[in-house]
Design a protein around this motif. Structure first.
Motif, PDB file in Angstrom:
ATOM      1  N   GLN A   1       0.605  -1.301  -0.031  1.00  0.00           N
ATOM      2  CA  GLN A   1      -0.186  -0.147   0.164  1.00  0.00           C
ATOM      3  C   GLN A   1       0.253   1.464   0.372  1.00  0.00           C
ATOM      4  OE1 GLN A   1      -2.386  -0.612   3.633  1.00  0.00           O
ATOM      5  NE2 GLN A   1      -4.174  -2.205   2.439  1.00  0.00           N
ATOM      6  N   ILE A   2       2.260   1.600   0.682  1.00  0.00           N
ATOM      7  CA  ILE A   2       2.691   2.384   0.472  1.00  0.00           C
ATOM      8  C   ILE A   2       4.043   1.892   0.052  1.00  0.00           C
ATOM      9  CG2 ILE A   2       4.219   4.041   2.323  1.00  0.00           C
ATOM     10  CD1 ILE A   2       1.437   3.460   4.299  1.00  0.00           C
ATOM     11  N   PRO A   3       4.814   2.332  -0.918  1.00  0.00           N
ATOM     12  CA  PRO A   3       5.997   2.277  -1.605  1.00  0.00           C
ATOM     13  C   PRO A   3       6.811   2.679  -0.256  1.00  0.00           C
ATOM     14  CG  PRO A   3       4.500   3.394  -3.488  1.00  0.00           C
ATOM     15  CD  PRO A   3       3.850   3.397  -2.258  1.00  0.00           C
ATOM     16  N   GLY A   4       7.942   1.699  -0.263  1.00  0.00           N
ATOM     17  CA  GLY A   4       9.375   2.351   0.674  1.00  0.00           C
ATOM     18  C   GLY A   4       8.403   2.144   2.270  1.00  0.00           C
ATOM     19  N   GLY A   5       7.445   1.862   2.549  1.00  0.00           N
ATOM     20  CA  GLY A   5       6.753   1.979   3.805  1.00  0.00           C
ATOM     21  C   GLY A   5       6.972   0.635   4.231  1.00  0.00           C
ATOM     22  N   PRO A   6       6.639   0.272   5.132  1.00  0.00           N
ATOM     23  CA  PRO A   6       6.820  -0.961   6.483  1.00  0.00           C
ATOM     24  C   PRO A   6       6.470  -2.091   5.639  1.00  0.00           C
ATOM     25  CG  PRO A   6       6.035   0.911   7.720  1.00  0.00           C
ATOM     26  CD  PRO A   6       5.709   1.573   6.293  1.00  0.00           C
ATOM     27  N   ARG A   7       6.821  -3.228   5.698  1.00  0.00           N
ATOM     28  CA  ARG A   7       6.503  -4.360   5.622  1.00  0.00           C
ATOM     29  C   ARG A   7       6.702  -5.706   6.549  1.00  0.00           C
ATOM     30  NH1 ARG A   7      10.859  -2.894   1.247  1.00  0.00           N
ATOM     31  NH2 ARG A   7       9.987  -0.740   2.284  1.00  0.00           N
ATOM     32  N   SER A   8       6.065  -6.911   5.987  1.00  0.00           N
ATOM     33  CA  SER A   8       5.947  -7.644   6.844  1.00  0.00           C
ATOM     34  C   SER A   8       8.047  -8.763   6.829  1.00  0.00           C
ATOM     35  CB  SER A   8       5.191  -8.882   7.607  1.00  0.00           C
ATOM     36  OG  SER A   8       4.253  -9.139   5.987  1.00  0.00           O
ATOM     37  N   LEU A   9       7.443  -8.904   5.538  1.00  0.00           N
ATOM     38  CA  LEU A   9       8.515  -9.069   4.967  1.00  0.00           C
ATOM     39  C   LEU A   9       8.985  -8.812   3.471  1.00  0.00           C
ATOM     40  CD1 LEU A   9      10.569 -12.026   4.763  1.00  0.00           C
ATOM     41  CD2 LEU A   9       8.802 -12.693   3.642  1.00  0.00           C
ATOM     42  N   ASP A  10       9.780  -8.619   2.343  1.00  0.00           N
ATOM     43  CA  ASP A  10      10.267  -8.802   1.962  1.00  0.00           C
ATOM     44  C   ASP A  10      12.057  -9.260   1.351  1.00  0.00           C
ATOM     45  OD1 ASP A  10      10.793  -7.087  -0.559  1.00  0.00           O
ATOM     46  OD2 ASP A  10      12.183  -5.254  -0.249  1.00  0.00           O
ATOM     47  N   MET A  11      11.246 -10.308  -0.086  1.00  0.00           N
ATOM     48  CA  MET A  11      12.371 -10.862  -0.383  1.00  0.00           C
ATOM     49  C   MET A  11      12.199 -10.097  -1.943  1.00  0.00           C
ATOM     50  SD  MET A  11      10.769 -14.560   0.640  1.00  0.00           S
ATOM     51  CE  MET A  11      12.236 -15.458   0.096  1.00  0.00           C
ATOM     52  N   ASP A  12      13.687  -9.470  -2.186  1.00  0.00           N
ATOM     53  CA  ASP A  12      14.513  -9.159  -3.790  1.00  0.00           C
ATOM     54  C   ASP A  12      15.452 -10.901  -4.274  1.00  0.00           C
ATOM     55  OD1 ASP A  12      12.932  -7.254  -3.901  1.00  0.00           O
ATOM     56  OD2 ASP A  12      14.356  -6.258  -2.077  1.00  0.00           O
ATOM     57  N   ILE A  13      15.163 -10.559  -5.808  1.00  0.00           N
ATOM     58  CA  ILE A  13      16.398 -11.930  -5.911  1.00  0.00           C
ATOM     59  C   ILE A  13      17.763 -10.520  -6.247  1.00  0.00           C
ATOM     60  CG2 ILE A  13      17.492 -13.012  -8.034  1.00  0.00           C
ATOM     61  CD1 ILE A  13      14.314 -14.611  -8.357  1.00  0.00           C
ATOM     62  N   ILE A  14      18.933 -10.979  -5.606  1.00  0.00           N
ATOM     63  CA  ILE A  14      19.679  -9.973  -5.988  1.00  0.00           C
ATOM     64  C   ILE A  14      20.147 -10.109  -6.868  1.00  0.00           C
ATOM     65  CG2 ILE A  14      22.298  -9.501  -5.038  1.00  0.00           C
ATOM     66  CD1 ILE A  14      19.318  -8.092  -3.216  1.00  0.00           C
ATOM     67  N   ALA A  15      20.601 -12.068  -7.210  1.00  0.00           N
ATOM     68  CA  ALA A  15      21.571 -12.438  -8.296  1.00  0.00           C
ATOM     69  C   ALA A  15      21.326 -13.616  -8.696  1.00  0.00           C
ATOM     70  CB  ALA A  15      23.466 -12.291  -8.316  1.00  0.00           C
ATOM     71  N   TRP A  16      20.830 -14.429 -10.008  1.00  0.00           N
ATOM     72  CA  TRP A  16      20.734 -15.865  -9.978  1.00  0.00           C
ATOM     73  C   TRP A  16      21.815 -15.921 -11.030  1.00  0.00           C
ATOM     74  CZ3 TRP A  16      16.077 -18.826  -9.151  1.00  0.00           C
ATOM     75  CH2 TRP A  16      16.011 -20.047  -9.637  1.00  0.00           C
ATOM     76  N   GLY A  17      23.134 -16.678 -10.696  1.00  0.00           N
ATOM     77  CA  GLY A  17      24.116 -17.747 -10.758  1.00  0.00           C
ATOM     78  C   GLY A  17      24.448 -15.897 -11.801  1.00  0.00           C
ATOM     79  N   ASP A  18      24.778 -16.134 -13.057  1.00  0.00           N
ATOM     80  CA  ASP A  18      25.320 -15.116 -14.051  1.00  0.00           C
ATOM     81  C   ASP A  18      24.688 -14.179 -14.727  1.00  0.00           C
ATOM     82  OD1 ASP A  18      28.210 -14.644 -12.515  1.00  0.00           O
ATOM     83  OD2 ASP A  18      28.804 -16.475 -14.452  1.00  0.00           O
TER      84      ASP A  18
END
Length: 171
Positions: A93-110
């Protein structure tokens, strides 16, 4: 079996952040041999970095996974991460706001790719100390696909080391 190494950034600042991070790991473990946890950083408490500054500090962690590439593609894995976020109460609901969980893929192999749904490596990873500091902990020799090392990425940004507080170290 063909595998790929995937780095994922986890973050939480709503509810019980420690429990949220642990629950995300537990849900990934339900995939058995398809997704194998190889390393996890300690949990760092970090100041909010987005446009909403008036919120609790985040619990951040980076994990290294070995994923069965014959079963999983990066986009499918991202969909699973998004589903886990939603199961643990994430709302957008709020971009950049509080969140219970954030999962970001940083890298997938090369893999280097950019779609409407997914960009790899994560386009902001090299500018986020809350990703780079825990990444360096578990993969000090990590090199992004363009040849940038994690040390070079850290030295290229300005961040306050005192803005990081180690909260929990892996067992």
């Amino acid at each position: 079996m063909e595998t790929v190494i995937c780095y994922v950034s986890l973050g939480s600042n709503e509810g019980n952040p420690e429990e949220n991070l642990n629950e995300a790991l537990a849900r990934l473990e339900t995939y058995g041999d398809e997704i194998s946890l190889k390393a996890m950083s300690g949990v760092y408490l970090t100041e909010p970095q987005g446009p909403v500054k008036d919120q609790p500090w985040f619990a951040n962690q980076v994990i290294k996974l070995e994923i069965d590439a014959e079963i999983w593609a990066a986009a499918g894995f991202l969909s699973t991460c998004t589903a886990i976020e939603a199961q643990l109460g994430r709302t957008r609901q709020i971009p950049g706001g509080p969140r219970s969980l954030d999962m970001d893929i940083i890298a997938w192999g090369d893999t280097v790719m950019s779609t409407d749904f997914l960009t790899l490596p994560h386009p902001k990873a090299r500018k986020r100390a809350f990703v780079l500091v825990p990444l360096k902990e578990i993969a000090p020799d990590y090199v992004f696909p363009d040849g940038t090392t994690v040390d070079e990425a850290l030295s290229a940004i300005s961040y306050r080391q005192e803005g990081f507080k180690i909260w929990q170290t892996p067992e």
